[in-house]
Design a protein around this motif. Sequence first.
Motif, PDB file in Angstrom:
ATOM      1  N   ARG A 122       0.463  -1.062   0.044  1.00 48.74           N
ATOM      2  CA  ARG A 122      -0.287   0.075   0.405  1.00 48.74           C
ATOM      3  C   ARG A 122       0.868   1.150  -0.117  1.00 48.74           C
ATOM      4  N   LEU A 123       2.427   1.861  -0.227  1.00 48.72           N
ATOM      5  CA  LEU A 123       3.175   2.182   0.054  1.00 48.72           C
ATOM      6  C   LEU A 123       4.045   2.234  -1.082  1.00 48.72           C
ATOM      7  N   THR A 124       4.173   3.024  -1.805  1.00 44.38           N
ATOM      8  CA  THR A 124       5.562   3.210  -3.078  1.00 44.38           C
ATOM      9  C   THR A 124       6.534   4.142  -2.882  1.00 44.38           C
ATOM     10  N   ARG A 125       7.585   4.458  -3.855  1.00 51.58           N
ATOM     11  CA  ARG A 125       8.625   5.161  -3.596  1.00 51.58           C
ATOM     12  C   ARG A 125       8.686   5.255  -5.364  1.00 51.58           C
ATOM     13  N   VAL A 126       8.507   6.687  -6.190  1.00 49.63           N
ATOM     14  CA  VAL A 126       9.047   5.600  -7.622  1.00 49.63           C
ATOM     15  C   VAL A 126       9.770   7.555  -8.330  1.00 49.63           C
ATOM     16  N   ARG A 127      10.542   7.387  -8.667  1.00 48.42           N
ATOM     17  CA  ARG A 127      10.979   8.607  -9.490  1.00 48.42           C
ATOM     18  C   ARG A 127      10.782   8.730 -10.552  1.00 48.42           C
ATOM     19  N   VAL A 128      10.239   9.889 -10.567  1.00 42.51           N
ATOM     20  CA  VAL A 128       9.772  10.091 -11.634  1.00 42.51           C
ATOM     21  C   VAL A 128      10.549  10.375 -13.527  1.00 42.51           C
ATOM     22  N   ALA A 129      10.338   9.678 -14.157  1.00 44.00           N
ATOM     23  CA  ALA A 129      11.472   9.953 -15.364  1.00 44.00           C
ATOM     24  C   ALA A 129      10.708  11.512 -16.531  1.00 44.00           C
ATOM     25  N   THR A 130      11.851  11.525 -16.869  1.00 44.04           N
ATOM     26  CA  THR A 130      11.904  12.510 -17.661  1.00 44.04           C
ATOM     27  C   THR A 130      10.714  12.411 -18.969  1.00 44.04           C
ATOM     28  N   GLN A 131      10.188  11.304 -18.822  1.00 42.95           N
ATOM     29  CA  GLN A 131       9.638  11.191 -20.369  1.00 42.95           C
ATOM     30  C   GLN A 131       7.902  10.834 -19.602  1.00 42.95           C
ATOM     31  N   SER A 132       8.062  10.278 -18.128  1.00 42.16           N
ATOM     32  CA  SER A 132       6.972  10.900 -18.327  1.00 42.16           C
ATOM     33  C   SER A 132       5.865  11.455 -18.234  1.00 42.16           C
ATOM     34  N   ILE A 133       4.789  10.989 -18.549  1.00 42.84           N
ATOM     35  CA  ILE A 133       3.360  11.794 -18.521  1.00 42.84           C
ATOM     36  C   ILE A 133       2.622  12.552 -17.533  1.00 42.84           C
ATOM     37  N   LEU A 134       3.104  12.399 -16.523  1.00 40.04           N
ATOM     38  CA  LEU A 134       2.686  13.609 -15.597  1.00 40.04           C
ATOM     39  C   LEU A 134       3.477  14.138 -15.267  1.00 40.04           C
ATOM     40  N   ILE A 176      11.297  12.318  -6.235  1.00 42.46           N
ATOM     41  CA  ILE A 176      10.678  11.523  -5.378  1.00 42.46           C
ATOM     42  C   ILE A 176       9.679  10.968  -5.187  1.00 42.46           C
ATOM     43  N   LEU A 177       8.656  10.309  -5.742  1.00 39.13           N
ATOM     44  CA  LEU A 177       6.749  10.786  -4.950  1.00 39.13           C
ATOM     45  C   LEU A 177       6.965   9.027  -4.049  1.00 39.13           C
ATOM     46  N   ILE A 178       6.612   9.340  -2.305  1.00 35.88           N
ATOM     47  CA  ILE A 178       5.811   8.667  -1.654  1.00 35.88           C
ATOM     48  C   ILE A 178       3.830   8.826  -2.218  1.00 35.88           C
ATOM     49  N   ALA A 179       3.475   7.352  -2.252  1.00 37.25           N
ATOM     50  CA  ALA A 179       2.343   6.871  -2.523  1.00 37.25           C
ATOM     51  C   ALA A 179       2.140   6.261  -1.841  1.00 37.25           C
ATOM     52  N   ARG A 180       0.535   6.277  -1.609  1.00 34.58           N
ATOM     53  CA  ARG A 180      -0.125   5.301  -0.606  1.00 34.58           C
ATOM     54  C   ARG A 180      -1.548   4.885  -1.763  1.00 34.58           C
ATOM     55  N   GLY A 181      -2.155   3.467  -1.661  1.00 33.30           N
ATOM     56  CA  GLY A 181      -3.021   3.399  -2.095  1.00 33.30           C
ATOM     57  C   GLY A 181      -3.291   1.542  -2.346  1.00 33.30           C
ATOM     58  N   THR A 182      -3.934   1.438  -3.662  1.00 32.50           N
ATOM     59  CA  THR A 182      -4.002  -0.960  -3.864  1.00 32.50           C
ATOM     60  C   THR A 182      -2.799  -0.331  -4.450  1.00 32.50           C
ATOM     61  N   SER A 183      -2.816  -2.224  -4.426  1.00 32.44           N
ATOM     62  CA  SER A 183      -1.740  -2.809  -4.840  1.00 32.44           C
ATOM     63  C   SER A 183      -2.134  -2.721  -6.684  1.00 32.44           C
ATOM     64  N   THR A 184      -2.836  -2.201  -6.914  1.00 32.72           N
ATOM     65  CA  THR A 184      -3.029  -2.083  -8.041  1.00 32.72           C
ATOM     66  C   THR A 184      -2.937  -0.547  -8.778  1.00 32.72           C
ATOM     67  N   GLY A 185      -3.282  -0.275  -8.100  1.00 29.97           N
ATOM     68  CA  GLY A 185      -3.466   1.390  -8.192  1.00 29.97           C
ATOM     69  C   GLY A 185      -1.501   1.884  -8.140  1.00 29.97           C
ATOM     70  N   LEU A 186      -1.495   1.319  -7.323  1.00 26.72           N
ATOM     71  CA  LEU A 186       0.051   1.801  -7.060  1.00 26.72           C
ATOM     72  C   LEU A 186       1.205   1.460  -8.508  1.00 26.72           C
ATOM     73  N   GLU A 187       0.621   0.034  -8.636  1.00 25.40           N
ATOM     74  CA  GLU A 187       1.064  -0.834  -9.353  1.00 25.40           C
ATOM     75  C   GLU A 187       1.322   0.249 -11.393  1.00 25.40           C
ATOM     76  N   GLU A 188      -0.304   0.800 -11.836  1.00 22.83           N
ATOM     77  CA  GLU A 188       0.154   1.585 -12.719  1.00 22.83           C
ATOM     78  C   GLU A 188       0.304   3.269 -12.621  1.00 22.83           C
ATOM     79  N   PHE A 189      -0.259   3.786 -11.009  1.00 25.01           N
ATOM     80  CA  PHE A 189       0.733   5.150 -11.227  1.00 25.01           C
ATOM     81  C   PHE A 189       2.266   4.953 -10.755  1.00 25.01           C
ATOM     82  N   LYS A 190       2.967   3.799 -11.012  1.00 29.71           N
ATOM     83  CA  LYS A 190       4.004   3.343 -10.571  1.00 29.71           C
ATOM     84  C   LYS A 190       4.554   3.731 -12.664  1.00 29.71           C
ATOM     85  N   GLU A 191       4.299   2.770 -13.372  1.00 29.90           N
ATOM     86  CA  GLU A 191       4.243   2.887 -14.365  1.00 29.90           C
ATOM     87  C   GLU A 191       4.161   4.466 -14.924  1.00 29.90           C
TER      88      GLU A 191
END
Lengths: 202, 202
Positions: A122-134, A176-191
């Motif tokens: 329910r927690l993830t840590r991810v770095r935002v890439a230069t090619q991210s649409i976010l 670097i983002l720390i996010a909380r959520g359901t495991s499916t949601g976090l997977e999508e967010f990480k991608e």
Amino acid sequence: MPYFEKIEYRPVPVRELLLEMKNLSELMIDLAYSAALFNDKELAEDVLALENRVDLLSYLLEMEIMLAARDPEEAESLAGVSTVASAADKISDAAADIAAIVTQKIGIHPIVGEIFEKVEERLTRVRVATQSILLGKSIGELELAARMGVDVIAIRRNKEWIIDPKENEKIQAGDILIARGTSTGLEEFKELCEGKRRRLED
Amino acid sequence: MPYFEKIEYRPVPVRELLLEMKNLSELMIDLAYSAALFNDKELAEDVLALENRVDLLSYLLEMEIMLAARDPEEAESLAGVSTVASAADKISDAAADIAAIVTQKIGIHPIVGEIFEKVEERLTRVRVATQSILLGKSIGELELAARMGVDVIAIRRNKEWIIDPKENEKIQAGDILIARGTSTGLEEFKELCEGKRRRLED
């Protein structure tokens, strides 16, 4: 703020103080778990700093409560406010205890490691890439909660942590983002952050 | 279990004890908020009973830790386990404090009421109608987390609370469910329980 600094009274509405204490204490638990999960000393230090802030809020709140009680009934009713505040204080202490495992380098025993692996769902840590649409999008306009049940609880930008970022905070490359959520949601967010997923689903 | 009952030592793996303490303490916070939010005395009493359980687990865990430490290094590393356990204990104490506001009828001050209204965005309490399409379905097969980011944290059936229901627990008409999730997810879930929504989206 060091604990020995003299705290000056300044009027702040009880409602605001209590709400900030409650929200901060809950956020701190997740941040402390993240710090332990990713062995992140800087985040752990921020949790300890937040604990000082909750202590300060708690002190200010107790003063406000004393000043607000005008008769025994009001005092009785305000006792409930004091109870919620002290509960938030205990929760923030608990978060600080967990963060201290990281800052004091006590070492993560395998059993503690296993416990935190479960937290990873329910927690993830991810770095935002230069090619991210976010990139350049604000937290608010992304509607992450509605779209994928995800909530960004902290951003590390350069050497600073932005805790509980506001709606208008824009995502930058390298964050670097720390996010909380359901495991499916976090997977999508990480991608999305890593630029592997190029489209926001509705 | 009354607090004066003699606690007998029985071997339980440290991992299991710690995981149960951690999960229970977090669940208790949400249950205590629900109890305050819906002024639910029975749920509040259950939170107080869970606090006794966490105290018992904490005691058993400390015994296991003492028995497990065979040399100074192991003792040092196990100190981290003890810290996480004591943090879970503090969190459960905080939940019990909040539940006590309800059981002791301290009264919900308007400010506390407002705080809990904000909690309502992530907690709901709903009764399952006889026309709900969820009837007879197990918690697991509904895949509520993946579908709508919702998690059923407790079920009140007749006079009993089922806390943290298992995957195979089937939903019955008249069940009162306490669920946690995003506000959009909870809205959808509520409509499903009330029979206003007749289809599970994928």
